[in-house]
Enzyme design. Sequence first.
Site, PDB file in Angstrom:
ATOM      1  N   ARG A   1       0.581  11.829  -5.841  1.00  0.00           N
ATOM      2  CA  ARG A   1       1.114  11.293  -7.098  1.00  0.00           C
ATOM      3  C   ARG A   1       0.996  12.280  -8.254  1.00  0.00           C
ATOM      4  O   ARG A   1       1.636  12.104  -9.294  1.00  0.00           O
ATOM      5  CB  ARG A   1       0.407   9.980  -7.450  1.00  0.00           C
ATOM      6  CG  ARG A   1       0.909   8.796  -6.636  1.00  0.00           C
ATOM      7  CD  ARG A   1       0.285   7.505  -7.107  1.00  0.00           C
ATOM      8  NE  ARG A   1      -1.090   7.358  -6.635  1.00  0.00           N
ATOM      9  CZ  ARG A   1      -1.921   6.405  -7.052  1.00  0.00           C
ATOM     10  NH1 ARG A   1      -1.528   5.536  -7.976  1.00  0.00           N
ATOM     11  NH2 ARG A   1      -3.141   6.326  -6.566  1.00  0.00           N
TER      12      ARG A   1
ATOM     13  N   GLY B   1      -8.868   7.908   5.938  1.00  0.00           N
ATOM     14  CA  GLY B   1      -9.572   6.959   5.108  1.00  0.00           C
ATOM     15  C   GLY B   1     -10.928   7.462   4.659  1.00  0.00           C
ATOM     16  O   GLY B   1     -11.450   8.463   5.160  1.00  0.00           O
TER      17      GLY B   1
ATOM     18  N   GLU C   1     -10.180  -4.120  -1.064  1.00  0.00           N
ATOM     19  CA  GLU C   1      -9.209  -3.175  -1.614  1.00  0.00           C
ATOM     20  C   GLU C   1      -8.037  -3.943  -2.221  1.00  0.00           C
ATOM     21  O   GLU C   1      -7.700  -5.055  -1.794  1.00  0.00           O
ATOM     22  CB  GLU C   1      -8.715  -2.222  -0.528  1.00  0.00           C
ATOM     23  CG  GLU C   1      -9.792  -1.337   0.072  1.00  0.00           C
ATOM     24  CD  GLU C   1     -10.398  -0.404  -0.950  1.00  0.00           C
ATOM     25  OE1 GLU C   1      -9.676   0.069  -1.839  1.00  0.00           O
ATOM     26  OE2 GLU C   1     -11.618  -0.152  -0.871  1.00  0.00           O
TER      27      GLU C   1
END
Length: 460
Positions: free
Chosen positions: A16, A78, A155
């Site tokens: 991002r 992860g 989450e």
Amino acid sequence: MTTKNAIIMAAGKGTRMKSKLVKVLHQVCGKSMVDHVLTQVEATNMDHIVTIVGHGAKDVEAALGDRTKYAVQTEQLGTGHAILQAEPLLKDEDGMTLIVSGDTPLFRAETFQELFEYHHAKKAAGTVLTSEAPDPQGYGRVVRNHLGIVEKIVEQKDATKEEQEIHEINTGVYCFDNKKLFAALHQVTNDNAQGEYYLTDVIQIMKDQGDIVAAYRMSDFDESMGVNTRAALAQATKVMQKRINDAHMADGVTIVDPAATYIDAGVKIGADTIVEPGVLIKGKTTIGEDCFIGAHSEIHDMTIEDRVTVTSSFLEDSIMHADSNIGPYSHLRPQADIGEHVHLGNFVEVKKAQIGARSKVGHLTYVGDATLGKDINVGCGVVFVNYDGVNKHHTNVGDSAFVGSNSNIIAPVEVADHSFIAAGSTITDDIKFHEMGIARARQTNKPDFWKRVPHEPENM
């Protein structure tokens, strides 16, 4: 022996950010985000620090050097999977392990220490650092029961509608019993919306085993700010900028407009120095006491001693000794050494040159590759011509010399003490003690020259 350990997660690419640079190496106030994190972790006197690297691993290792050990996460599966990569380095250690992300540059060592103390006091197997978020969107939520005991961490993408209404968020910082951490990580599965191995699942595993799980809520939410976008980077920089400026003002520095003053982490400024608006002070800069840094000056990697005045100038990788002054609109390029009580006026450029005490270079002058002695006067428009198109050459000017305006000094030249250079000269040869060098054609006036030049009739 009981040890204090830390794991810094710095393996992600940070898509991002839309950058060729790995996310954790983006800078906040002159220091990469992961360097900020490591600096605060180091301040808690850790026995072992391991940084998990992946994308841009070589760049991260080059930035942090030997301050930390490294473990490589070749696939980003992860946060739980990332921490497992540190197991070969830490699995045999008894004690506590801190886990923190490399993209959270605002955490303070004091907060980490408070987390350690809370974790120890609760005799917990795992403790999560939490905070109240004004807008919790994007953060994992801390779910407590009616007694306030932590039930689980959810989450964002796995949270129910009710859980998404919770404002207590997981900051991504944890303290675990080291051996229990790695034992629990081997029980984590990827049965979730992301198909990843979540570190947060360790909390539920520990609870199911009957271990104590705690949550320490810190007071300053800004510390927990994670950076995933350029907008968040700018926001983190603003918070850090205020923190840095507040610290300088608490130490006796006057910052006229803190919101318009940009000072890098690590810069040192002495008491009673005044910094005007629009100033940038960057890199490894040290500024002494009683200095004046005028508006819109930019200062990089400088040493500035006491009582120096800088007026709207650009200074880099040089030294200004006590009581000297520069500007406005002047430039110190690398390796300039400006002596005590030296005056550099407007539009003066100095590069790789030493200027002795009390010398004056008033205006519109370039001094490059030169050594100037004490008590010299350099007139307006002087150029030290140091480059022949292939090589740089050096000029020496002795004490109490006088350099007339609009002179060119073609290096290499030796100009002795108490000598003179006549205004408008182009000097190519040495000048000895008490001599005057003059190198210009004698003036010739042409009588009636006006009549030889064509004019418009009305000007005849």
